[in-house]
Structures are given as structure tokens and as C-alpha cells.
Design a protein around this motif. Structure first.
Motif, short mmCIF file in Angstrom:
data_model
loop_
_atom_site.label_atom_id
_atom_site.label_comp_id
_atom_site.label_asym_id
_atom_site.label_seq_id
_atom_site.Cartn_x
_atom_site.Cartn_y
_atom_site.Cartn_z
N TYR A 25 0.61 3.77 -3.39
CA TYR A 25 -0.27 4.96 -3.06
C TYR A 25 0.85 6.15 -2.69
O TYR A 25 0.61 7.30 -2.54
CB TYR A 25 -1.10 4.84 -2.00
CG TYR A 25 -2.35 4.19 -2.53
CD1 TYR A 25 -3.21 4.66 -3.48
CD2 TYR A 25 -2.56 2.74 -2.27
CE1 TYR A 25 -4.22 3.70 -4.12
CE2 TYR A 25 -3.63 1.79 -2.67
CZ TYR A 25 -4.65 2.46 -3.51
OH TYR A 25 -5.28 1.60 -4.09
N LYS A 63 0.90 -1.27 0.03
CA LYS A 63 -0.01 0.12 -0.04
C LYS A 63 0.76 1.22 0.01
O LYS A 63 0.45 2.13 -0.74
CB LYS A 63 -0.89 -0.01 1.16
CG LYS A 63 -1.85 1.19 1.23
CD LYS A 63 -2.96 0.96 2.59
CE LYS A 63 -4.01 2.16 2.66
NZ LYS A 63 -4.58 2.28 3.66
N LYS A 105 3.18 8.61 -7.90
CA LYS A 105 2.12 9.70 -8.36
C LYS A 105 2.23 10.29 -9.53
O LYS A 105 1.25 10.42 -10.36
CB LYS A 105 2.28 10.78 -7.31
CG LYS A 105 1.08 11.85 -7.19
CD LYS A 105 1.19 12.87 -6.11
CE LYS A 105 0.31 13.95 -6.24
NZ LYS A 105 0.23 14.79 -7.70
#
Length: 257
Positions: A133, A129, A162
Motif C-alpha cells: 500500500y 502491508k 501506487k
């Protein structure tokens, strides 16, 4: 250079005569969307990781040139695969991979996607995770990362994922991140690849080749199929060894071979 006037690993990786065996990029242009045959293969090895980056970017430009599209009264050059996303994926692989793991970075060019496989698991401090992210970043090779930052090849640590996501923000296509025990793979879909005229089975094969795994319910919802039609197509793909079935009967996941 360390205190004994010897090159450390980062110095070797940046050297034009880099001899670290696990350092290199294996680049393959496949014929179509599967691995049954390839058009060209190139190994970028025994040179600086900066030269390796240049090699793979040159081949990317060759295989995914901008395409001109008519929009209104004007022609615009459109990217097939966002180069900013590709560069981020390659740079991430170069500065974050585990160079103690055997094997080179693998870059696979297909008609509908690009895959970048980096050997080695995520650092122990980073969860799946965290990685996907961009919640937290730990540099496995901080000296190398700092050199890339000084050369403006990265803006700041921890923003690569990102930026990859942002490059697809205006498209229904999205990058895919596969976290395996001994590798990390980034899949960048071709924004201009058109499967709208394919039959349902071919569309599903194309979907699996990019996303790698899905449930039957995912396929039903994505392609507006009823349960029987989805099961029939999935069973055909299993028989043809395109996908395999994994998991309990109440929670089956289909995985691309």
C-alpha cells in the motif's frame, strides 16, 4: 568511488563493465500462459543496470506492442500491459533488490501477464502491508536510487507501487504483488487478454495463473459457480498438477503450481 579511489557497489552496478554476478535480468518469452515451453530467452548481464533497463524495455515493446482499436469514428492505440507499470516494476527491482542474494531479476512474458521477480526479501523495516500500500519506503540501495532519481527514471521514493496501481485504475484487472521469504514478485495482467469464450475450467486456470492463490469461495464468487461445480473443477486442477491445496480443511487455499 569511495575514499580509497575504489568503486563501491553502486559504481560497479552503473559501470559498463559491471561484474557483480547477481546483477542482471533473465528475460523469457513463454509460449502461451504457462512455463511448459518458451519462445525466446535473453540474459542482460555484465553491463550497467541502466543498459539492463533499456534491454528489457526493448523486449517489452517487441512482445507487447500497442494495439489499434476502433472507438467510435476513430482508431486508438491501446496498451496491452501499461508500460508505465512495467517500468516502475523493473526500476523498483533494480534499485531495491538485495544484490547479496544469488540470482538475477527474472522477467517472464506470457500472453496474459508479465511477471517480474526480484531476488531477496523486503527490508526488515518494511512490512508486507507497507510495501503493497506504499505506506512506507526504505531504499536498500540509496546511491543507486538517487542516480535513478537524478536521471528522472523515478519521480520520488516510495511511489512506484501506487503508480502501478493507478495504471490499472480503469480496468477490472489489477496488479498482483507476491511477498515471499526470499523474493518479491509483481504480476501485471494483460489488459486486452480475452478469456470470455473460455469454458469455466480454462477461465479458472487463467485466473490462478495471474492471482496465484484463491479459496474455493473466491472461485465461486468470481465465476458464479455453485459449491459442487467449484469443488469438481478445483479437484481436476489438483489432479492435473496445475494447483495444489494448502491449509486446514476449514480454510483451504488453492495455490497455482
Amino acid at each position: 568511488i569511495n575514499n580509497d579511489d575504489m568503486f563501491n557497489n553502486a559504481g560497479e552496478l552503473l559501470s559498463d563493465n559491471n561484474q557483480i554476478k547477481s546483477s542482471g535480468i533473465d528475460i523469457i518469452r513463454f509460449n502461451g500462459n504457462d512455463v511448459s515451453s518458451y519462445i525466446n530467452r535473453h540474459e542482460s548481464t555484465k553491463k550497467s543496470v541502466l543498459s539492463q533497463l533499456e534491454d528489457v524495455e526493448n523486449l517489452f515493446d517487441k512482445y507487447y506492442p500497442h494495439v489499434e482499436e476502433i472507438k467510435g469514428m476513430y482508431r486508438e492505440k491501446v496498451e496491452q500491459v501499461p508500460k508505465s507499470a512495467f517500468r516502475e516494476a523493473i526500476v523498483n527491482a533494480l534499485i531495491h533488490r538485495d544484490y547479496h542474494e544469488r540470482g538475477q531479476i527474472q522477467v517472464s512474458f506470457f500472453d496474459n501477464r508479465v511477471e517480474i521477480l526480484s531476488p531477496g526479501a523486503l527490508p526488515k523495516e518494511i512490512s508486507e502491508k507497507d510495501y503493497i500500500y506504499g505506506i512506507r519506503s526504505v531504499s536498500r540501495n540509496p546511491i543507486l536510487a538517487n542516480v535513478f532519481k537524478i536521471l528522472d527514471l523515478i519521480e520520488k521514493f516510495g511511489t512506484g507501487i501506487k503508480k502501478m496501481r493507478d495504471s490499472y485504475s480503469n480496468s477490472h484487472h489489477k496488479p498482483v504483488f507476491l511477498i515471499e521469504p526470499k523474493s518479491v514478485t509483481v504480476i501485471l495482467p494483460n489488459l486486452l487478454y480475452d478469456d470470455s469464450k473460455f469454458d469455466d475450467k480454462s477461465k479458472i486456470i487463467n485466473y490462478f495463473s495471474i492471482n496465484k492463490k484463491a479459496t474455493r469461495e473466491d472461485i465461486e464468487n468470481k465465476f458464479k459457480l455453485n459449491k459442487t461445480s467449484a469443488i469438481n473443477i478445483l479437484n481436476e486442477l489438483i489432479k492435473e498438477n496445475i494447483i495444489r491445496r494448502e491449509g486446514e480443511s476449514i480454510n483451504i487455499v488453492y495455490i497455482y503450481n
